[in-house]
Design an enzyme around this catalytic site. Structure first.
Site, PDB file in Angstrom:
ATOM      1  N   ARG A  65     -75.607   6.503  -4.299  1.00 47.03           N
ATOM      2  CA  ARG A  65     -74.850   5.932  -3.226  1.00 47.03           C
ATOM      3  C   ARG A  65     -73.652   6.490  -2.765  1.00 47.03           C
ATOM      4  O   ARG A  65     -73.181   7.665  -3.572  1.00 47.03           O
ATOM      5  CB  ARG A  65     -74.766   4.546  -3.623  1.00 47.03           C
ATOM      6  CG  ARG A  65     -74.723   4.008  -5.049  1.00 47.03           C
ATOM      7  CD  ARG A  65     -73.306   4.606  -5.553  1.00 47.03           C
ATOM      8  NE  ARG A  65     -72.241   4.100  -4.998  1.00 47.03           N
ATOM      9  CZ  ARG A  65     -71.074   4.648  -5.057  1.00 47.03           C
ATOM     10  NH1 ARG A  65     -70.677   5.609  -5.960  1.00 47.03           N
ATOM     11  NH2 ARG A  65     -69.891   4.184  -4.209  1.00 47.03           N
ATOM     12  N   ALA A  67     -71.423   7.779   0.790  1.00 49.55           N
ATOM     13  CA  ALA A  67     -71.901   8.498   2.281  1.00 49.55           C
ATOM     14  C   ALA A  67     -72.216   9.879   1.740  1.00 49.55           C
ATOM     15  O   ALA A  67     -73.158  10.226   2.201  1.00 49.55           O
ATOM     16  CB  ALA A  67     -70.880   8.398   3.056  1.00 49.55           C
ATOM     17  N   ARG A 106     -81.181   3.800   4.566  1.00 46.22           N
ATOM     18  CA  ARG A 106     -80.026   2.764   4.549  1.00 46.22           C
ATOM     19  C   ARG A 106     -79.176   2.852   6.071  1.00 46.22           C
ATOM     20  O   ARG A 106     -79.199   4.186   6.459  1.00 46.22           O
ATOM     21  CB  ARG A 106     -78.891   3.092   3.611  1.00 46.22           C
ATOM     22  CG  ARG A 106     -79.164   2.389   1.998  1.00 46.22           C
ATOM     23  CD  ARG A 106     -78.137   2.621   1.182  1.00 46.22           C
ATOM     24  NE  ARG A 106     -77.079   1.678   1.035  1.00 46.22           N
ATOM     25  CZ  ARG A 106     -76.049   1.600   0.247  1.00 46.22           C
ATOM     26  NH1 ARG A 106     -75.899   2.403  -0.446  1.00 46.22           N
ATOM     27  NH2 ARG A 106     -75.207   0.707   0.482  1.00 46.22           N
ATOM     28  N   GLN A 219     -69.139  -1.348  -7.895  1.00 46.55           N
ATOM     29  CA  GLN A 219     -68.929   0.155  -8.185  1.00 46.55           C
ATOM     30  C   GLN A 219     -67.584   0.365  -8.298  1.00 46.55           C
ATOM     31  O   GLN A 219     -67.250   1.649  -8.899  1.00 46.55           O
ATOM     32  CB  GLN A 219     -69.211   0.613  -6.711  1.00 46.55           C
ATOM     33  CG  GLN A 219     -70.591   0.508  -6.035  1.00 46.55           C
ATOM     34  CD  GLN A 219     -70.890  -0.516  -5.162  1.00 46.55           C
ATOM     35  OE1 GLN A 219     -70.217  -1.486  -5.457  1.00 46.55           O
ATOM     36  NE2 GLN A 219     -71.571  -0.415  -4.135  1.00 46.55           N
ATOM     37  N   ASP A 260     -67.784   5.133   5.120  1.00 46.23           N
ATOM     38  CA  ASP A 260     -69.478   5.423   5.513  1.00 46.23           C
ATOM     39  C   ASP A 260     -69.795   5.919   6.631  1.00 46.23           C
ATOM     40  O   ASP A 260     -70.741   6.550   6.968  1.00 46.23           O
ATOM     41  CB  ASP A 260     -70.310   4.140   5.020  1.00 46.23           C
ATOM     42  CG  ASP A 260     -70.093   4.128   3.351  1.00 46.23           C
ATOM     43  OD1 ASP A 260     -69.330   3.537   2.872  1.00 46.23           O
ATOM     44  OD2 ASP A 260     -71.165   4.385   2.870  1.00 46.23           O
ATOM     45  N   ASN A 270     -66.555   0.608   5.825  1.00 47.93           N
ATOM     46  CA  ASN A 270     -66.509   1.071   4.389  1.00 47.93           C
ATOM     47  C   ASN A 270     -66.721  -0.484   3.730  1.00 47.93           C
ATOM     48  O   ASN A 270     -67.192  -1.423   4.388  1.00 47.93           O
ATOM     49  CB  ASN A 270     -64.933   1.264   3.800  1.00 47.93           C
ATOM     50  CG  ASN A 270     -65.134   2.016   2.683  1.00 47.93           C
ATOM     51  OD1 ASN A 270     -65.994   2.850   2.296  1.00 47.93           O
ATOM     52  ND2 ASN A 270     -64.193   1.569   1.599  1.00 47.93           N
ATOM     53  N   LYS A 271     -67.061  -0.266   2.462  1.00 48.55           N
ATOM     54  CA  LYS A 271     -67.415  -1.217   1.320  1.00 48.55           C
ATOM     55  C   LYS A 271     -66.774  -2.589   2.074  1.00 48.55           C
ATOM     56  O   LYS A 271     -65.707  -2.502   2.165  1.00 48.55           O
ATOM     57  CB  LYS A 271     -67.149  -1.032   0.256  1.00 48.55           C
ATOM     58  CG  LYS A 271     -67.697  -1.768  -0.872  1.00 48.55           C
ATOM     59  CD  LYS A 271     -69.098  -2.222  -0.852  1.00 48.55           C
ATOM     60  CE  LYS A 271     -70.100  -0.943  -0.711  1.00 48.55           C
ATOM     61  NZ  LYS A 271     -71.552  -1.457  -0.625  1.00 48.55           N
TER      62      LYS A 271
HETATM   63  O1  MRU Z   1     -72.879   0.591  -1.046  1.00 49.74           O
HETATM   64  P1  MRU Z   1     -72.141   2.058  -1.352  1.00 49.74           P
HETATM   65  O2  MRU Z   1     -71.962   2.041  -2.893  1.00 49.74           O
HETATM   66  O3  MRU Z   1     -73.133   3.322  -0.994  1.00 49.74           O
HETATM   67  O4  MRU Z   1     -70.760   2.116  -0.770  1.00 49.74           O
HETATM   68  C1  MRU Z   1     -70.051   3.164  -0.851  1.00 49.74           C
HETATM   69  C2  MRU Z   1     -68.629   3.104  -0.042  1.00 49.74           C
HETATM   70  O5  MRU Z   1     -68.443   2.257   0.426  1.00 49.74           O
HETATM   71  C3  MRU Z   1     -67.635   4.251  -0.074  1.00 49.74           C
HETATM   72  O6  MRU Z   1     -66.325   3.767  -0.214  1.00 49.74           O
HETATM   73  C4  MRU Z   1     -68.048   5.308   0.830  1.00 49.74           C
HETATM   74  O7  MRU Z   1     -69.523   5.607   0.947  1.00 49.74           O
HETATM   75  C5  MRU Z   1     -67.152   6.437   0.732  1.00 49.74           C
HETATM   76  S1  MRU Z   1     -67.861   7.659  -0.375  1.00 49.74           S
HETATM   77  C6  MRU Z   1     -66.984   8.845  -0.405  1.00 49.74           C
END
Ligand code: MRU
Length: 383
Positions: A65, A67, A106, A219, A260, A270-271
């Site tokens: 997971r 990006a 995704r 995470q 992302d 982002n998350k």
């Molecule tokens: O759902 P995830 O764990 O894939 O989400 C990841 C994030 O939100 C990260 O902050 C984002 O991908 C940046 S990664 C360098």
């Protein structure tokens, strides 16, 4: 009063095997391998990618997971599709059909589509299957190396922001808040948001990281805390709702997050929960930085809230929580079985709340004009 200075039990010795990668090719089996991030920090399990189904499952189930890592995994995925091309079929039609499935694994991280299209562009000009296989693998390797270099440069540029704050505070501890995991596990090496943090630590700058736990899949608590601990960086895990309180009490000097997908106008997906941190940072006059490689910009979108597809994941991720008990990973229910649960995985932070971007080419404001100055070649068509 806060006692995070005392809570240094989370600091582990510096890891001896840095740098380590989140994805690699096993020289013996010639297969692509990744760390299964679902089980960290409790179990270190390697997951092997041999078929398209393995790759799609790894991305969907979040074995991998983040990006940039989703992108690199997908690039290797194209090469895996070619390795498994059955005989007697229309190879190009089969390839395109399977790449479409891969791109849909995704929806939010643009790196997935970027990586598949990039490898496809290289191979579709070739006709021979063996040449295609070799070109696809080389391009996936190239992308992996490029993302490593991009993150390294993000670290070089971003550390200047931390150093500036440290100098202003005469070397006193700089408290940085981060959300989710935008570390080397989410990329290939270094991470995006964590690259300036690792660099600052290497330079001996006095830092402490507030790690949002990042519900529902934690995470932050599972992955960012593990990464930082392995590297010997002083950090404290907090609940997702704690940041605003800390900001009001002068306990956060800056926020750095990853993304992302970001529009060319500066909006940031982002998350889930990132937006609320940005609002609180704005209200408390705290810089809110977004670190990203250029592969995470969506050069076609100008409005994040209206145009970015926000992933909705299975509500079981909200209903249950997993953790380690007596050496095994267990899953427990945390809510009434009859209540509905919703699981929006990302949110959008509008450009006006973002202090700026830290990219491989340098730092810029979150605006179309500033982004264009750093990446003029992406704006060749009149918008
Ligand atoms: O759902 P995830 O764990 O894939 O989400 C990841 C994030 O939100 C990260 O902050 C984002 O991908 C940046 S990664 C360098």
């Amino acid at each position: 009063m806060h006692d995070f200075e005392k809570s240094k039990t989370s600091v582990c010795p510096k890891r001896s095997i840095w740098p380590k990668r989140s994805i690699w090719i096993d020289k013996n089996t010639q297969t692509v391998k990744v760390i299964d991030q679902r089980y960290l920090p409790h179990k270190y399990i390697i997951y092997e990618l041999k078929t398209l189904k393995d790759v799609i499952n790894a991305i969907k189930q979040m074995v991998v997971r983040g990006a940039p890592l989703i992108g690199v995994t997908a690039a290797y995925g194209v090469s895996i599709i070619l390795q498994n091309t059955p005989s007697g079929v229309d190879e190009t039609a089969c390839l395109l059909e399977e790449c479409e499935l891969l791109k849909n694994a995704r929806p939010t991280a643009i790196n997935l589509v970027y990586a598949v299209d990039r490898v496809l562009e290289k191979i579709l000009v070739e006709n021979d299957l063996n040449i295609r296989k070799s070109v696809a693998l080389t391009e996936a390797d190239n992308l992996a190396e490029e993302e490593v270099e991009n993150c390294r440069k993000i670290g070089e540029h971003g550390v200047a922001l931390i150093k500036e704050l440290s100098d202003k505070k005469n070397g006193e501890q700089i408290n940085i808040l981060t959300h989710c995991n935008a570390g080397w596990l989410a990329c290939v090496e270094y991470g995006t948001a964590t690259a300036p943090i690792y660099k600052a630590h290497d330079l001996g700058i006095n830092i402490h990281i507030w790690v949002d736990e990042t519900r529902p899949l934690n995470q932050g608590a599972r992955l960012t805390a593990w990464e930082l601990g392995e590297y010997g960086i002083n950090h404290t895990v907090i609940t997702d709702n704690c940041g605003g309180h800390l900001m009001q009490h002068g306990l956060v000097d800056m926020v750095i997050v990853g993304t992302d997908r970001s529009t060319y106008t500066g909006d940031v997906a982002n998350k889930i929960g990132t937006y609320l941190k940005a609002l609180a940072a704005k209200d408390n006059n705290i810089p809110f930085w977004v670190a990203l490689p250029s592969s995470t910009f969506d050069w076609d979108l100008d409005s994040g809230v209206d145009q970015i597809n926000i992933e909705e994941r299975n509500s079981d991720e909200v209903r249950f929580i997993s953790g380690e008990l007596d050496g095994s990973i267990q899953k427990v229910s945390i809510m009434p079985a009859t209540s509905r649960a919703a699981n929006y995985a990302f949110d959008v932070t509008p450009a006006r709340l973002v202090s700026g971007f830290i990219t491989e080419r340098g730092i810029c404001k979150a605006s179309e004009v500033a982004i264009k100055q750093l990446f003029p070649e992406k704006f060749v068509l009149d918008r």
